[in-house]
Design an enzyme around this catalytic site. Structure first.
Site, mmCIF file in Angstrom:
data_model
loop_
_atom_site.group_PDB
_atom_site.id
_atom_site.type_symbol
_atom_site.label_atom_id
_atom_site.label_comp_id
_atom_site.label_asym_id
_atom_site.label_seq_id
_atom_site.Cartn_x
_atom_site.Cartn_y
_atom_site.Cartn_z
ATOM 1 C CE LYS A 1 -4.015 -2.182 2.249
ATOM 2 N NZ LYS A 1 -5.018 -2.075 3.351
ATOM 3 C CE1 TYR B 1 -9.550 -2.781 0.167
ATOM 4 C CE2 TYR B 1 -8.703 -0.932 -1.098
ATOM 5 C CZ TYR B 1 -8.493 -2.003 -0.244
ATOM 6 O OH TYR B 1 -7.222 -2.298 0.187
ATOM 7 C CG ASN C 1 -3.730 -2.127 6.902
ATOM 8 O OD1 ASN C 1 -3.612 -1.816 5.724
ATOM 9 N ND2 ASN C 1 -4.758 -2.807 7.367
ATOM 10 C CG HIS D 1 -5.515 -6.300 -0.243
ATOM 11 N ND1 HIS D 1 -6.740 -6.333 0.360
ATOM 12 C CD2 HIS D 1 -5.559 -7.214 -1.240
ATOM 13 C CE1 HIS D 1 -7.512 -7.216 -0.271
ATOM 14 N NE2 HIS D 1 -6.809 -7.763 -1.252
ATOM 15 C CD GLU E 1 -9.034 -9.369 -3.513
ATOM 16 O OE1 GLU E 1 -9.921 -9.082 -2.681
ATOM 17 O OE2 GLU E 1 -7.874 -9.694 -3.181
HETATM 18 P P1 RTP Z 1 -7.164 -6.151 3.527
HETATM 19 O O1 RTP Z 1 -8.531 -6.419 2.926
HETATM 20 O O2 RTP Z 1 -6.594 -4.828 3.107
HETATM 21 O O3 RTP Z 1 -6.208 -7.261 3.348
HETATM 22 O O4 RTP Z 1 -7.311 -6.013 5.095
HETATM 23 P P2 RTP Z 1 -8.274 -6.755 6.033
HETATM 24 O O5 RTP Z 1 -9.013 -7.850 5.339
HETATM 25 O O6 RTP Z 1 -7.441 -7.080 7.200
HETATM 26 O O7 RTP Z 1 -9.293 -5.584 6.399
HETATM 27 P P3 RTP Z 1 -10.753 -5.246 5.807
HETATM 28 O O8 RTP Z 1 -11.713 -5.345 6.919
HETATM 29 O O9 RTP Z 1 -11.017 -6.029 4.567
HETATM 30 O O10 RTP Z 1 -10.580 -3.711 5.445
HETATM 31 C C1 RTP Z 1 -9.946 -3.317 4.258
HETATM 32 C C2 RTP Z 1 -8.998 -2.191 4.546
HETATM 33 O O11 RTP Z 1 -9.727 -1.044 4.957
HETATM 34 C C3 RTP Z 1 -8.960 -0.285 5.878
HETATM 35 N N1 RTP Z 1 -9.710 -0.172 7.128
HETATM 36 N N2 RTP Z 1 -9.840 0.964 7.766
HETATM 37 N N3 RTP Z 1 -10.542 2.977 9.601
HETATM 38 C C4 RTP Z 1 -10.941 1.729 9.834
HETATM 39 O O12 RTP Z 1 -11.572 1.392 10.813
HETATM 40 C C5 RTP Z 1 -10.569 0.723 8.857
HETATM 41 N N4 RTP Z 1 -10.893 -0.575 8.898
HETATM 42 C C6 RTP Z 1 -10.345 -1.122 7.806
HETATM 43 C C7 RTP Z 1 -7.656 -1.024 6.090
HETATM 44 O O13 RTP Z 1 -6.683 -0.473 5.184
HETATM 45 C C8 RTP Z 1 -8.017 -2.436 5.695
HETATM 46 O O14 RTP Z 1 -6.880 -3.172 5.328
HETATM 47 MG MG MG Z 2 -10.150 -7.635 3.526
#
Ligand code: RTP
Ligand code: MG
Length: 140
Positions: free
Chosen positions: A11, A51, A114, A117, A128
Site C-alpha cells: 500500500k 473495495y 496498514n 492487502h 482480485e
Molecule cells: P485487507 O482487505 O486490506 O487485506 O485487510 P483486512 O481484510 O485485514 O481488512 P478489511 O476489513 O477487509 O478492510 C480493508 C482495509 O480497509 C482499511 N480499514 N480501515 N478505519 C478503519 O476502521 C478501517 N478498517 C479497515 C484497512 O486499510 C483495511 O486493510
Molecule cells: Mg479484507
C-alpha cells in the site's frame, strides 16, 4: 499439496517509506513466490471497484483516498495454501493487534495505513487477480 495463488498489494504508506523490498522479503521468507508484480498508481475508479464490498462502511471514502494517494505494488503470490499463509504473515488488520514478526506489526502505521492487502479467500483471490492482471502477465 498443489500450489495456490493469492493477490497482494503493497500500500501507499509502505511504498512512500521505500519498504517494497523489505515487505517482499517477508512474503518470500514465508514461502510465497512472486509470480507477477507491477507498480501502479490506482485510479479512484479502480479503488472504488476493488473495495466495492466495503462501499457501505464508514471508512470507505477515506480508504479509497488513501489507496490512490501514492504508488502501490500489486502482486500475485504463489505457494502452498497461499491465501492463508499470506494472511498469517500480514498479521491483523489493526497493527496494535498484530502478532510479533508479522508485516503489519513491523511496518504498519495505523488500521488504515496498514502496509499490505491480501485476499481473504481463494474465490476472492481469483477475482482480485483478474481485476489487475492479464493471464500473460503471470509467470509461474
Ligand atoms: P485487507 O482487505 O486490506 O487485506 O485487510 P483486512 O481484510 O485485514 O481488512 P478489511 O476489513 O477487509 O478492510 C480493508 C482495509 O480497509 C482499511 N480499514 N480501515 N478505519 C478503519 O476502521 C478501517 N478498517 C479497515 C484497512 O486499510 C483495511 O486493510
Ligand atoms: Mg479484507
Amino acid at each position: 499439496m498443489a500450489a495456490t495463488r493469492t493477490f497482494s498489494i503493497i500500500k501507499p504508506d509502505a511504498t512512500r517509506r521505500n519498504l517494497t523490498g523489505a515487505i517482499t522479503k517477508k512474503l518470500e521468507d514465508a514461502g510465497l513466490r512472486v509470480v507477477a508484480s507491477k507498480r501502479i498508481r490506482m485510479t479512484r475508479d479502480q479503488a472504488e471497484g476493488f473495495y466495492g464490498v466495503h462501499r457501505e462502511r464508514p471508512f470507505f471514502n477515506d480508504l479509497c483516498t488513501f489507496m490512490t494517494s501514492g504508488p502501490v505494488v500489486v502482486q500475485v503470490l504463489e505457494g502452498e495454501n497461499a491465501v492463508l499463509r499470506n494472511r498469517e504473515v500480514m498479521g491483523a488488520t489493526n497493527p496494535a493487534q498484530a502478532d510479533e514478526g508479522t508485516i503489519r506489526k513491523e511496518f504498519a502505521e495505523s488500521i488504515e495505513a496498514n502496509s499490505v492487502h491480501g485476499s481473504d479467500s481463494d474465490e476472492n483471490a481469483q477475482i482480485e487477480i483478474d481485476f489487475f492482471f492479464k493471464p500473460e502477465e503471470i509467470v509461474g
